[in-house]
Design an enzyme around this catalytic site. Structure first.
Site, PDB file in Angstrom:
ATOM      1  N   GLU A 197     -80.359  57.578 -11.182  1.00 40.48           N
ATOM      2  CA  GLU A 197     -81.142  58.708 -10.659  1.00 40.48           C
ATOM      3  C   GLU A 197     -80.303  59.557  -9.692  1.00 40.48           C
ATOM      4  O   GLU A 197     -80.672  59.788  -8.542  1.00 40.48           O
ATOM      5  CB  GLU A 197     -82.439  58.214 -10.004  1.00 40.48           C
ATOM      6  CG  GLU A 197     -83.383  57.584 -11.007  1.00 40.48           C
ATOM      7  CD  GLU A 197     -84.776  57.285 -10.457  1.00 40.48           C
ATOM      8  OE1 GLU A 197     -85.008  57.500  -9.250  1.00 40.48           O
ATOM      9  OE2 GLU A 197     -85.633  56.847 -11.257  1.00 40.48           O
ATOM     10  N   GLU A 320     -85.966  53.206 -17.623  1.00 39.67           N
ATOM     11  CA  GLU A 320     -87.109  52.958 -16.742  1.00 39.67           C
ATOM     12  C   GLU A 320     -88.341  53.611 -17.351  1.00 39.67           C
ATOM     13  O   GLU A 320     -88.350  54.820 -17.584  1.00 39.67           O
ATOM     14  CB  GLU A 320     -86.869  53.506 -15.320  1.00 39.67           C
ATOM     15  CG  GLU A 320     -85.850  52.718 -14.517  1.00 39.67           C
ATOM     16  CD  GLU A 320     -85.766  53.150 -13.057  1.00 39.67           C
ATOM     17  OE1 GLU A 320     -86.798  53.616 -12.511  1.00 39.67           O
ATOM     18  OE2 GLU A 320     -84.671  53.014 -12.463  1.00 39.67           O
TER      19      GLU A 320
END
Length: 516
Positions: A197, A320
């Site tokens: 991220e 995810e």
């Protein structure tokens, strides 16, 4: 006369309603193809972050614990994950990965420094669970380790050293250190995340900047003699940030890039996620809306990847995904502990079907997370352990691992709530190496059964058996007092006649059929 007209009118309305109901039945046409892709088993990956009670007091209880364990990892969890046939496990994060310095977690435990987990609850960790513990666990599970490297607060040399430590079989400072720490032969870790991220907790980077950072880190991550080389995964987009994928595919040489990540959670509203138990039908509907969004996201990100990589050498890795709600009452808000209901079974079933149907590009995925965090497959409380509805769906579905996709055409009725509509039925099919056909069906409608007609005539099958996961209410879940409230059962509400398989799907149910 007036009464007769009223009766006739009522009959016409009733017939009209009956006609509408009949028209809403779902239909599936099976289209076998020798060119169809294989459904990679790695789509069934899991995620274990240093977050809340996932690692400590979840997977890892320490060797001195009264709970039966192997090198400190609970035996009941090991056995449950083996039953799932988990193909890979991602560690140590997540956001935690970009604050984790792997050298702090090797060597004698008494000499390891502590760390404050600033992302998740500001708790102090003693680094007792480190690289050796994780990689030995993966060996025990028969799962490929997927290591997330620290790009946010780490340095290039740190990640290069980690690769050498776990993979190099020759003489070097890192391999010598590994041997000193009790491991002679390297583990041979193939899967590596280059940051996590990067657009957020991994550094709040612009994608153009991250693309250059990725190129630098990936260059110094040596294959270290690993057969087939490393599989390097770029920190990918959040949700519909298509520009992020565009830049990664455009600016990173594809010889340095094997996978591009994507993160998407089924969240109603990041500021008001709603409860994991005690939710309304409106909240359920909106969660299903977000789960269905995965289809659009994968389709559009794949279109961009096809533009720059028409031969499909770079994979989409959804590392995810899952449902995310408010934490349970009286639990640490930084621990992300939530219950797991039939709503989560719906998310799991439909998401896996979406991944199957995009098997040409989606080669890996990781449910968040494995124990005690978010959409966990396992929950623990002291020595007790329960398997969640999500666990049962993933176990029912693991028959698709490494099977050949059977393309389908699906026409489905809608699941309507107020003035909004969603497709009610979701499906996928595959054929395994033994010639068995598996069809996975999900009905997300909260109130209504749906009958599905599947034209399987092209498959020339003799018969079917089936399992179902459902319950009385959407909020039903397993508890430590009632751990088997929800579990798969034999399913018989189907019939096969002249090549047409007719299945009656109850509301909020998951069914897997096996034909041979």
């Amino acid at each position: 006369m007036k009464n007769k007209l009223q009766i006739i009118g009522a009959l016409l309305v009733a017939l009209s309603c009956f006609s509408l109901v009949s028209a809403q039945d779902a239909t599936i046409r099976i289209i076998p193809s020798d060119d169809a892709p294989t459904i990679s088993r790695h789509i069934y990956g899991h995620f274990a972050e240093h977050l809340g009670r996932c690692i400590y007091d979840g997977l890892y209880v320490g060797e001195k614990s009264n709970i039966p364990n192997t090198e400190g990892v609970r035996n009941d969890i090991i056995n449950a994950l083996k039953e799932l046939k988990i193909p890979n496990l991602r560690w140590p994060g997540g956001c935690f990965a970009d604050t984790y310095h792997w050298k702090d977690g090797v060597g004698p435990q008494s000499e390891r420094p502590t760390i404050v987990n600033t992302w998740w609850g500001n708790v102090t960790e003693d680094n007792s669970f480190g690289t050796h513990n994780f990689l030995n666990l993966c060996e025990e599970l028969g799962a490929e380790p997927y290591l997330a490297g620290n790009v946010g607060s780490g340095e290039v040399q740190e990640l290069a050293d980690w690769v050498q430590y776990v993979n190099f079989d020759g003489i070097s400072p890192m391999s010598d250190w590994r041997k000193e720490n009790g491991r002679d032969k390297p583990w041979g870790v193939k899967y590596w995340g280059v940051g996590n991220e990067a657009w957020g907790c991994g550094g709040n980077m612009r994608v153009e900047y991250y693309a250059d950072i990725y190129r630098k880190y990936a260059t110094f991550m040596s294959d270290a003699g690993l057969e087939g080389g490393l599989y390097k995964i770029a920190s990918g987009a959040s949700n519909d940030d298509y520009h992020w994928t565009e830049v990664l595919m455009r600016d990173i040489p594809h010889n340095l890039l094997q996978g591009v990540a994507l993160h998407h959670y089924s969240v109603i509203d990041w500021n008001a996620k709603g409860p994991s138990v005690g939710f309304s039908e409106e909240q359920y509907f909106k969660t299903m809306e977000q789960a269905w969004l995965m289809e659009e996201l994968v389709t559009k990100h794949v279109e961009i990847m096809d533009k720059y990589d028409p031969k499909g050498k770079v994979d989409l890795v959804v590392d995810e995904w899952g449902g995310w709600y408010d934490v349970m009452e009286d639990t640490n808000p930084g621990f992300l502990y939530q219950q797991n209901t039939m709503r989560d079974a719906m998310i799991a079933g439909m998401t896996l079907n979406i991944f199957h149907n995009h098997a040409r590009r989606v080669k890996m995925a990781n449910l968040a997370q494995v124990v005690n965090v978010l959409q966990a497959v396992i929950l623990t409380e002291g020595e007790k352990m329960i398997l969640t509805p999500t666990y049962h769906v993933m176990k029912m579905y693991n028959v698709h691992q490494d099977a050949q996709l059977i393309p389908i055409e699906l026409a489905t009725p809608d699941y309507a709530y107020n003035d909004e509509k969603l497709p009610a039925v979701n499906a996928s099919a595959s054929k395994d190496a033994e010639g068995k056909v598996h069809i996975s069906l999900v009905n997300i409608d909260a109130n209504k059964s749906n009958t599905i007609s599947v034209d399987v005539s092209a498959l020339k099958l003799k018969g079917f058996t089936a399992e179902i996961l459902t319950s009385k209410t959407l909020e039903d879940h397993n508890t430590f007092e009632s751990p088997e409230k929800i579990q798969p059962e034999k399913f018989k509400k189907f019939k096969l006649k002249k090549g047409i398989l007719e299945v009656e799907l109850p509301p909020f149910s998951v069914v897997v059929l096996e034909g041979n």
